[in-house]
Design a protein around this motif. Structure first.
Motif, PDB file in Angstrom:
ATOM      1  N   TYR A 253       0.841  -1.194   0.000  1.00  0.00           N
ATOM      2  CA  TYR A 253       0.000   0.000   0.000  1.00  0.00           C
ATOM      3  C   TYR A 253       0.879   1.248   0.000  1.00  0.00           C
ATOM      4  CZ  TYR A 253      -2.453   3.869   2.234  1.00  0.00           C
ATOM      5  OH  TYR A 253      -2.949   5.111   2.542  1.00  0.00           O
ATOM      6  N   ARG A 254       0.470   2.248  -0.787  1.00  0.00           N
ATOM      7  CA  ARG A 254       1.165   3.536  -0.792  1.00  0.00           C
ATOM      8  C   ARG A 254       0.147   4.661  -0.969  1.00  0.00           C
ATOM      9  NH1 ARG A 254       6.439   3.132  -4.539  1.00  0.00           N
ATOM     10  NH2 ARG A 254       7.096   4.832  -3.182  1.00  0.00           N
ATOM     11  N   ARG A 255       0.522   5.859  -0.485  1.00  0.00           N
ATOM     12  CA  ARG A 255      -0.294   7.059  -0.644  1.00  0.00           C
ATOM     13  C   ARG A 255       0.523   8.095  -1.402  1.00  0.00           C
ATOM     14  NH1 ARG A 255      -2.217  11.594   3.672  1.00  0.00           N
ATOM     15  NH2 ARG A 255      -0.245  12.443   3.012  1.00  0.00           N
ATOM     16  N   SER A 256      -0.137   8.832  -2.291  1.00  0.00           N
ATOM     17  CA  SER A 256       0.579   9.871  -3.042  1.00  0.00           C
ATOM     18  C   SER A 256       1.092  10.942  -2.075  1.00  0.00           C
ATOM     19  CB  SER A 256      -0.330  10.500  -4.108  1.00  0.00           C
ATOM     20  OG  SER A 256      -1.425  11.179  -3.531  1.00  0.00           O
ATOM     21  N   LEU A 257       2.199  11.570  -2.437  1.00  0.00           N
ATOM     22  CA  LEU A 257       2.790  12.594  -1.571  1.00  0.00           C
ATOM     23  C   LEU A 257       2.028  13.911  -1.625  1.00  0.00           C
ATOM     24  CD1 LEU A 257       6.630  12.042  -2.011  1.00  0.00           C
ATOM     25  CD2 LEU A 257       5.139  11.318  -0.134  1.00  0.00           C
ATOM     26  N   ARG A 258       1.327  14.142  -2.740  1.00  0.00           N
ATOM     27  CA  ARG A 258       0.563  15.388  -2.898  1.00  0.00           C
ATOM     28  C   ARG A 258      -0.842  15.061  -3.402  1.00  0.00           C
ATOM     29  NH1 ARG A 258       5.557  15.936  -4.368  1.00  0.00           N
ATOM     30  NH2 ARG A 258       5.188  15.317  -6.506  1.00  0.00           N
ATOM     31  N   PRO A 259      -1.819  15.887  -3.046  1.00  0.00           N
ATOM     32  CA  PRO A 259      -3.180  15.662  -3.552  1.00  0.00           C
ATOM     33  C   PRO A 259      -3.237  15.742  -5.079  1.00  0.00           C
ATOM     34  CG  PRO A 259      -3.202  17.237  -1.745  1.00  0.00           C
ATOM     35  CD  PRO A 259      -1.764  17.017  -2.116  1.00  0.00           C
ATOM     36  N   ASN A 260      -4.045  14.862  -5.656  1.00  0.00           N
ATOM     37  CA  ASN A 260      -4.327  14.846  -7.093  1.00  0.00           C
ATOM     38  C   ASN A 260      -3.056  14.811  -7.937  1.00  0.00           C
ATOM     39  OD1 ASN A 260      -6.142  14.636  -9.164  1.00  0.00           O
ATOM     40  ND2 ASN A 260      -6.653  16.813  -9.235  1.00  0.00           N
ATOM     41  N   ASP A 261      -2.059  14.071  -7.461  1.00  0.00           N
ATOM     42  CA  ASP A 261      -0.750  13.999  -8.121  1.00  0.00           C
ATOM     43  C   ASP A 261      -0.218  12.573  -7.983  1.00  0.00           C
ATOM     44  OD1 ASP A 261       1.960  14.125  -8.824  1.00  0.00           O
ATOM     45  OD2 ASP A 261       2.252  16.085  -7.889  1.00  0.00           O
ATOM     46  N   SER A 262       0.025  11.919  -9.098  1.00  0.00           N
ATOM     47  CA  SER A 262       0.512  10.531  -9.055  1.00  0.00           C
ATOM     48  C   SER A 262       2.012  10.420  -9.331  1.00  0.00           C
ATOM     49  CB  SER A 262      -0.254   9.673 -10.073  1.00  0.00           C
ATOM     50  OG  SER A 262       0.066  10.078 -11.398  1.00  0.00           O
ATOM     51  N   SER A 263       2.726  11.527  -9.317  1.00  0.00           N
ATOM     52  CA  SER A 263       4.137  11.500  -9.703  1.00  0.00           C
ATOM     53  C   SER A 263       5.074  10.981  -8.617  1.00  0.00           C
ATOM     54  CB  SER A 263       4.604  12.889 -10.156  1.00  0.00           C
ATOM     55  OG  SER A 263       4.560  13.804  -9.073  1.00  0.00           O
ATOM     56  N   GLU A 264       4.667  11.062  -7.345  1.00  0.00           N
ATOM     57  CA  GLU A 264       5.510  10.566  -6.245  1.00  0.00           C
ATOM     58  C   GLU A 264       4.630   9.929  -5.184  1.00  0.00           C
ATOM     59  OE1 GLU A 264       9.255  12.888  -5.195  1.00  0.00           O
ATOM     60  OE2 GLU A 264       7.797  14.461  -5.717  1.00  0.00           O
ATOM     61  N   TRP A 265       5.185   8.884  -4.556  1.00  0.00           N
ATOM     62  CA  TRP A 265       4.426   8.096  -3.584  1.00  0.00           C
ATOM     63  C   TRP A 265       5.196   7.965  -2.286  1.00  0.00           C
ATOM     64  CZ3 TRP A 265      -0.473   6.528  -4.824  1.00  0.00           C
ATOM     65  CH2 TRP A 265      -0.844   6.723  -6.160  1.00  0.00           C
ATOM     66  N   GLY A 266       4.464   7.903  -1.193  1.00  0.00           N
ATOM     67  CA  GLY A 266       5.061   7.717   0.124  1.00  0.00           C
ATOM     68  C   GLY A 266       5.587   6.307   0.289  1.00  0.00           C
ATOM     69  N   PRO A 267       6.094   6.006   1.479  1.00  0.00           N
ATOM     70  CA  PRO A 267       6.687   4.693   1.722  1.00  0.00           C
ATOM     71  C   PRO A 267       5.669   3.566   1.554  1.00  0.00           C
ATOM     72  CG  PRO A 267       6.596   5.996   3.748  1.00  0.00           C
ATOM     73  CD  PRO A 267       6.112   6.864   2.652  1.00  0.00           C
ATOM     74  N   GLU A 268       6.196   2.424   1.183  1.00  0.00           N
ATOM     75  CA  GLU A 268       5.372   1.238   0.996  1.00  0.00           C
ATOM     76  C   GLU A 268       5.063   0.611   2.350  1.00  0.00           C
ATOM     77  OE1 GLU A 268       5.767  -1.711  -2.573  1.00  0.00           O
ATOM     78  OE2 GLU A 268       7.170  -2.299  -1.005  1.00  0.00           O
ATOM     79  N   VAL A 269       3.796   0.281   2.576  1.00  0.00           N
ATOM     80  CA  VAL A 269       3.348  -0.403   3.787  1.00  0.00           C
ATOM     81  C   VAL A 269       2.873  -1.785   3.362  1.00  0.00           C
ATOM     82  CG1 VAL A 269       1.615  -0.424   5.626  1.00  0.00           C
ATOM     83  CG2 VAL A 269       2.664   1.741   4.910  1.00  0.00           C
ATOM     84  N   ILE A 270       3.330  -2.815   4.042  1.00  0.00           N
ATOM     85  CA  ILE A 270       2.959  -4.191   3.712  1.00  0.00           C
ATOM     86  C   ILE A 270       2.067  -4.728   4.822  1.00  0.00           C
ATOM     87  CG2 ILE A 270       3.860  -6.513   3.284  1.00  0.00           C
ATOM     88  CD1 ILE A 270       6.380  -5.138   2.123  1.00  0.00           C
ATOM     89  N   PHE A 271       0.928  -5.339   4.438  1.00  0.00           N
ATOM     90  CA  PHE A 271      -0.020  -5.828   5.447  1.00  0.00           C
ATOM     91  C   PHE A 271      -0.783  -7.046   4.924  1.00  0.00           C
ATOM     92  CE2 PHE A 271      -2.545  -3.094   2.790  1.00  0.00           C
ATOM     93  CZ  PHE A 271      -3.802  -3.679   2.763  1.00  0.00           C
ATOM     94  N   GLY A 272      -1.313  -7.817   5.868  1.00  0.00           N
ATOM     95  CA  GLY A 272      -2.150  -8.973   5.543  1.00  0.00           C
ATOM     96  C   GLY A 272      -1.329 -10.194   5.179  1.00  0.00           C
TER      97      GLY A 272
END
Length: 185
Positions: free
Chosen positions: A74-93
């Motif tokens: 799972y990752r979240r974009s670093l800025r709203p409405n912007d897919s150019s950069e993503w936060g750290p990867e979280v692994i779950f389940g």
């Protein structure tokens, strides 16, 4: 997966090349008609690792991907409405596949997915998971369980009702026959 938010449309897909499987995104600025460069979010285990993509009320994009009977990434974009950069990867389940995700008005992510239990005679379940804002993913409950052991694919889809409080679930269920060599159900 395709998400339109304001003046941008974001497309996420599972790609493949000689080096493996990759989750990629690209965004279209609908005002100018220009596509941003392709961004590789991360690897996928195989051709079952396609992404789920959803925006939250603040406009941040959330993407879930990777597994075929493994933990989700799972990752979240670093800025709203912007897919150019993503936060750290979280692994779950564990033992999960096929994410389907919605975002509630309060920013809680609501996901369904398939869990596969090889150690339990190949039982399959559709599970419901939640991730409140600023909290970890947690498994809520089993939504449905396969009638027979062995292979099953739920192929679910979810959508908000008009009140944005009711979730509608539709599902095509494919199960192998309980007797080896029987016609699939």
């Amino acid at each position: 997966k395709i998400v339109t938010l304001g003046d941008r449309t974001h497309v996420a897909w599972l790609d493949a090349d000689a080096s493996g499987f990759w989750v990629r995104v690209r965004s279209l600025d609908r005002r100018t008609g220009e596509w941003a460069p392709v961004v590789t979010v991360g690897p996928a285990m195989d051709n079952h690792g396609g992404p789920a993509l959803v925006p939250d009320p603040a406009g941040y994009l959330h993407i879930i991907y990777f597994p075929h009977h493994r933990p989700f990434h799972y990752r979240r974009s670093l800025r709203p409405n912007d897919s150019s950069e993503w936060g750290p990867e979280v692994i779950f389940g564990e033992s999960l596949s096929y994410p389907v995700v919605l975002c509630a008005p309060d920013g809680t992510l609501v996901m369904t997915c398939r869990r596969y239990y090889e150690a339990n005679d190949r039982l399959n379940e559709m599970e419901l998971w939640r991730k409140p804002p600023d909290a970890d993913w947690r498994r809520e409950r089993v939504v449905m369980r396969s009638r027979h052991l062995d292979y099953v694919h739920f192929q679910e889809s979810t959508a908000w009702g008009p009140d944005h409080r009711t979730i509608h679930l539709s599902c095509r269920i494919y199960e192998t026959h309980p007797r080896k060599g029987g016609t699939p159900i």
